[in-house]
Enzyme design. Structure first.
Site, mmCIF file in Angstrom:
data_model
loop_
_atom_site.group_PDB
_atom_site.id
_atom_site.type_symbol
_atom_site.label_atom_id
_atom_site.label_comp_id
_atom_site.label_asym_id
_atom_site.label_seq_id
_atom_site.Cartn_x
_atom_site.Cartn_y
_atom_site.Cartn_z
ATOM 1 N N SER A 51 51.133 68.099 13.659
ATOM 2 C CA SER A 51 51.991 66.900 13.611
ATOM 3 C C SER A 51 52.298 66.438 12.192
ATOM 4 C CB SER A 51 51.345 65.760 14.398
ATOM 5 O OG SER A 51 50.185 65.297 13.743
ATOM 6 N N LYS A 138 48.116 60.249 10.584
ATOM 7 C CA LYS A 138 49.571 60.103 10.489
ATOM 8 C C LYS A 138 49.899 59.396 9.175
ATOM 9 C CE LYS A 138 50.001 61.423 14.881
ATOM 10 N NZ LYS A 138 50.520 62.756 15.241
#
EC number: 3.4.21.89
Length: 364
Positions: A51, A138
């Site tokens: 990701s 993230k």
């Protein structure tokens, strides 16, 4: 005249510790020291998913700083030291949730800032206590109080075009009649690949996609993006009838800030009811349509008790992030990713497994 001489009583020689006692004490000290270091300073972390590619790769091993934002006091004190959810190599829980304490954060030397790469506990994971939920990593796109919007894949924060990560990736369809050799993907540093009918779907940087267009055996390179106005029911707040949002056209949405008061209505309740119900420590919360009740009493306004953050992965079309599950509470923040101390390609052969060029790289 009698003179009595005072003499010191003989001391018994100190009994030496046994071999096993010495080793036991040494191990106990090492476990306590390692636990304190892991809790208060730095913790090792590995990248399990793509990701964040190409900024971070699957197989990167990181140091996560607890010093930047300040370490959290444990919420779940009954836990086997140096474990997370289970005891090493087993499915046996390593903790008991019988005692749950209020978490406090010790002072750090910075706050979470826009574009920081942050490790946090995955908020929707209700089956674990908050401090033992799975660690996610993230990039922080919006801090508390920011207004975040995605327009045609471009991110805007408070109406201003946000700084793009250096190695931002999107999804592309490669149309080809024949199979593409693995070495070709390696040459163009493409690791996130899915074979589909008529070609491949890959995740790569825009400049790499332009280079692929020049290859004779690739007929077409097509950017896969969601058009504006087409609602995706999988994106937060999962109400496509009211919010025509998708991963490439999202918001605008305001990130909750401690002390901020909002009016609860048909547009705000869907966005913030999860926050009020799950992360704010409220008891007896009920949501009925566009109404929220606390202890049986309907509330018309709400004041947030802590700060929240909006997170996104750099691999924008292959990232389960705040666009899909909402905001990250401040008490779920673990630390800031600061350094890659080792990197190993899980698909690398003998001699090619270690990515030497990534070792000791600072994370931006």
């Amino acid at each position: 005249m009698n003179i009595k001489l005072l003499t010191k009583p003989e001391r018994k020689p100190k009994k030496q510790k046994s071999f096993f006692r010495e080793w036991g004490d040494a191990i106990l000290f090492a476990v306590i020291a390692a636990t304190l270091i892991r809790w208060a300073t730095f913790e090792a972390y590995t990248i399990p998913t793509p990701s964040m590619e190409k900024s971070l790769l699957v197989g990167d091993y990181l140091f996560v700083s607890k010093l930047h934002y300040g370490p959290r006091t444990p919420r779940t004190p009954l836990q086997v030291p140096l474990t997370h959810q289970t005891i090493w190599g087993t499915n046996i829980p390593s903790y008991s949730s019988a005692i749950q304490l209020k978490s406090h954060r010790l002072p750090g030397f910075s706050k979470v800032k826009n574009n920081d790469v942050v490790v946090f506990n995955y908020p929707p994971e209700d089956q674990y206590p908050a401090d033992l939920r799975t660690n996610y990593i993230k990039r922080c796109i919006g801090i508390a109080g920011d207004k975040v919007e995605v327009r045609d894949m471009e991110v805007y924060v408070n109406g201003i075009l946000a700084t793009k990560p250096e190695k931002l990736q999107y999804s592309y369809y490669l149309m080809t009649e024949n199979a593409i050799n693995e070495k070709t993907f390696e040459e163009y540093d493409i690791t996130d690949i899915n074979m589909v009918q008529g070609g491949y779907i890959v995740h790569t940087m825009p400049e790499t996609a332009e280079k692929l267009k020049a290859l004779d055996f690739i007929k077409e390179v097509h950017l896969l993006k969601d058009p504006a106005g087409v609602a995706d029911p999988s994106v937060y707040p999962n109400l496509p009838s009211r919010f025509k949002w998708n991963k490439d056209n999202y918001g605008p949405v305001q990130v909750p800030k401690e002390g901020q008061t909002i009016t609860l209505d048909s547009m705000t309740v869907p966005l913030y009811e999860t926050v009020i119900r799950k992360y704010e420590g409220n008891e007896n919360v009920e949501v009925k349509g566009d109404q929220i009740f606390i202890a049986g009493k309907e509330i018309k306004t709400y004041t947030f008790k802590q700060n929240y953050y909006f997170m996104m992965g750099d691999n924008r079309h292959n990232s389960a992030d705040s666009r899909f599950w909402g905001f990250v509470p401040e008490d779920h923040i673990v630390g800031k990713a600061v350094l890659i101390w080792m990197s190993a390609n899980p698909n690398g052969g003998l001699g090619g497994k270690i990515r030497w060029n990534r070792i000791f790289n600072i994370i931006h």
